[in-house]
Design an enzyme around this catalytic site. Sequence first.
Site, PDB file in Angstrom:
ATOM      1  N   ASP A  88       0.783  -1.234   0.000  1.00  0.00           N
ATOM      2  CA  ASP A  88       0.000   0.000   0.000  1.00  0.00           C
ATOM      3  C   ASP A  88       0.816   1.287   0.000  1.00  0.00           C
ATOM      4  O   ASP A  88       0.709   2.111   0.905  1.00  0.00           O
ATOM      5  CB  ASP A  88      -0.942   0.013   1.212  1.00  0.00           C
ATOM      6  CG  ASP A  88      -1.766  -1.258   1.303  1.00  0.00           C
ATOM      7  OD1 ASP A  88      -1.995  -1.866   0.256  1.00  0.00           O
ATOM      8  OD2 ASP A  88      -2.173  -1.629   2.413  1.00  0.00           O
ATOM      9  N   THR A  89       1.630   1.496  -1.016  1.00  0.00           N
ATOM     10  CA  THR A  89       2.258   2.795  -1.226  1.00  0.00           C
ATOM     11  C   THR A  89       1.169   3.853  -1.387  1.00  0.00           C
ATOM     12  O   THR A  89       0.180   3.607  -2.057  1.00  0.00           O
ATOM     13  CB  THR A  89       3.121   2.750  -2.500  1.00  0.00           C
ATOM     14  OG1 THR A  89       4.193   1.833  -2.315  1.00  0.00           O
ATOM     15  CG2 THR A  89       3.679   4.119  -2.837  1.00  0.00           C
ATOM     16  N   VAL A  90       1.350   5.026  -0.789  1.00  0.00           N
ATOM     17  CA  VAL A  90       0.339   6.079  -0.922  1.00  0.00           C
ATOM     18  C   VAL A  90       0.828   7.151  -1.886  1.00  0.00           C
ATOM     19  O   VAL A  90       2.037   7.315  -2.099  1.00  0.00           O
ATOM     20  CB  VAL A  90       0.009   6.721   0.439  1.00  0.00           C
ATOM     21  CG1 VAL A  90      -0.373   5.657   1.453  1.00  0.00           C
ATOM     22  CG2 VAL A  90       1.163   7.579   0.956  1.00  0.00           C
TER      23      VAL A  90
END
Length: 342
Positions: free
Chosen positions: A174-176
């Site tokens: 889950d890179t933002v």
Amino acid sequence: MEFIAVHSGAGFQSESKQSKYLNACKEACSNGMQLLINGKSAIDAVVEAISTLEDNQITNAGLGSNLCNNGTVECDASIMDGKSLNWAAVGALSGVKNPIKVTKLMLSEQLKEQPFGLIAPNILVGEGAKRWSIERGCELSDNLVTEGAKATYNKYKRKIEGSDPIEVKARRLDTVGAIAIDAAGNLAAGVSSGGILLKNPGRVGQAAMYGSGIWAQDNVAVTTSGVGEYLVKTLFARECASQLLTIDDRLNVEKIHNVFVNNFIESPFLKSVNGVKSAGVICAHLDQSKSIIEFLWAHNTPTMSIAYCCRNSQPKTIFSKLPEKTEMFIQSIPFKINSAIT
């Protein structure tokens, strides 16, 4: 004209945590838009939005990041200005509360004349990045490890030590990221990540690699998420932006679909990969001649949480799901400049 969109990662986000992911995106979107309304730049808005996501422990960025295989936290982040085309990044950075704020400082230094003919850095990593951050007064944090991240680490550490396979859907990717357009029509993109679960200390992923995690140029802004090593090998963000910048008769949806399939899933640079090639992307394309902003997103992961809004509208959230038996999902929302999103 002001617009902002954020995502909290492409991966597998459980239904039970759906509201937490969407609320995080909504808050980030709202905070970024407030700056745009107050006349701040697209860069300011992107940094504010991503800082909000970094401070929310539900995300894999800043507080709550995935742990390295030695139990520590190391973060990557980068930012790009579509007007100046300047880019700045940090990699394998530990002990700094908001890595994205470090990249903003680095970006600003690139615009200043350096003494004795020195050149301001584009990217700093590890201890050097931390020291640079400290010298410029960035806020530190003694502990970015949360109980949730620690529990996930212990669970999968035991699996690996017991030679148990980790299910693809359970891998936290889950890179933002955030993209924005300010009142002057300038675009920017940013990304922040704690990296893949159980990574080697010192590993640098797509969030800190040029052309891989983000791209902003002229009237286009892109930010990506997924398996960093694959996004780096394919320069995925720049490939998406290049297609959107190409003027021809194709729809933007078709362009992004082609990049996703031909330049990522079936890329010759990933021909040795036997497993799932996971990725997600959000894009903004500004067409001032038609007074239209087009927002697009695509992913081949089970889920992707997104929020977006323009001036005079409330943030809209989407828990995007990959339909069964499909290779990828892609969606486009065009809307008139200075009108509310419907």
